[in-house]
Each structure stands twice: as C-alpha cells, then as structure tokens.
Design a protein around this motif. Structure first.
Motif, PDB file in Angstrom:
ATOM      1  N   ALA A 166       0.833  -1.204   0.000  1.00 31.57           N
ATOM      2  CA  ALA A 166       0.000   0.000   0.000  1.00 31.57           C
ATOM      3  C   ALA A 166       0.872   1.260   0.000  1.00 31.57           C
ATOM      4  O   ALA A 166       0.567   2.233  -0.695  1.00 31.57           O
ATOM      5  N   ARG A 167       1.940   1.243   0.771  1.00 32.55           N
ATOM      6  CA  ARG A 167       2.850   2.407   0.791  1.00 32.55           C
ATOM      7  C   ARG A 167       3.520   2.585  -0.562  1.00 32.55           C
ATOM      8  O   ARG A 167       3.680   3.711  -1.045  1.00 32.55           O
TER       9      ARG A 167
ATOM     10  N   GLU B 257      -2.504   0.801   7.199  1.00 31.47           N
ATOM     11  CA  GLU B 257      -1.832   1.149   8.451  1.00 31.47           C
ATOM     12  C   GLU B 257      -2.793   1.061   9.640  1.00 31.47           C
ATOM     13  O   GLU B 257      -2.425   0.584  10.716  1.00 31.47           O
TER      14      GLU B 257
ATOM     15  N   ARG C  10      -3.368   3.173   1.659  1.00 35.32           N
ATOM     16  CA  ARG C  10      -2.269   3.207   2.637  1.00 35.32           C
ATOM     17  C   ARG C  10      -2.807   3.463   4.042  1.00 35.32           C
ATOM     18  O   ARG C  10      -2.438   2.782   4.990  1.00 35.32           O
TER      19      ARG C  10
END
Length: 153
Positions: free
Chosen positions: A18-19, A42, A38
């Motif tokens: 995702a990052r 998280e 992202r």
C-alpha cells in the motif's frame, strides 16, 4: 536485549504494498485511492496489534471487535485500487482469496484462538498484498513508454 524502536507489524506485506502504491501513483484519482489504501492498511495493522494483545490477555476488549471492521475497510480500499475488472473478474482469484482469509480471521477472533488468528492474518496479509502487486504487473496499468528519440532520417 535492547529494543529496536520498531513497532510489531501484523500486515507487513499489505502495508508495504500500500505504501509503494501511494508513493508511486501519479494520476490524481489513482493517487487518492492509493493514499486511502495506505491509510486503511496502516489502521488495520494497528488494529491487528491491539486485537492480538486482547487475545493474549484473554479479555473481550473492544479491540477484538474493531479488527474485523478495519479489515473490511482495507478490503474495500484494495478492491477500489485494484479495479473492478481485476477484483471481480472471472479469472481473478483476489476477491475470493481475500474474503476467505478475512472470514478466517473473524472466526479466529471469535474463538479466541491465537494460533489460528496469526495464521489467518498471515493469509489475509499475503492475499491483499498479492492483489495490490498484481496491479503493477498488468500491462494496462503500467506507465506508457516514452517515445524513442532515435533519428531515423
């Protein structure tokens, strides 16, 4: 033994993918979807850590109920980022695999089974990350190649 200063992570593959998506997106819509992805990854990772703590403590803390909602949020964000054709396509295993793993996590939480929880969460992590990485692997999602500057004349 000294502390490394790193927080434990329960969804390392999904968070990393995702990052990477958030850092590599260029089109405004894709960038917004990737940033949301992202954030959801998280948040789900933090919720998994809190749920794990509650499971270890053997208590029925709210953290045990919150994780399933955070995983659903992450699953939805992943489906939006990946796109309908890839997520719902007849030849795509992503939706079924992610949903199955998500169900296994919920069952492990309900049963209070730590070993089952860890295994199911690892399956979920891998399924989401695989779906996200598949976007970069599809030719239609790659950036167009720049025209060659070869002088043919």
């Amino acid at each position: 033994m000294g502390m490394t200063g790193r927080e434990p992570t329960f969804l390392p593959l999904a968070v990393s993918a995702a990052r990477t998506a958030a850092n590599g997106s260029t089109a405004p819509t894709q960038r917004n979807d990737a940033q949301a992805l992202r954030r959801h990854a998280e948040t789900a990772d933090r919720a998994a850590g809190e749920c794990w703590t509650a499971l270890l403590a053997g208590c029925d803390a709210p953290a045990r109920r919150v994780l399933t909602f955070r995983l659903r949020d992450l699953t939805e964000a992943a489906s939006i980022y990946v796109g309908a054709q890839c997520w719902f396509g007849a030849t795509s295993p992503h939706r079924v695999r992610v949903a199955g793993a998500e169900t296994q996590v919920a069952e492990a939480i309900r049963d209070g089974d730590g070993e089952e929880f860890v295994e199911a969460l690892a399956d979920y992590d891998q399924a989401v990350a695989t779906a996200l990485v598949s976007v970069r692997a599809r030719p239609e999602d790659r950036a167009p190649e720049k025209p060659s500057r070869i002088n043919t004349g």
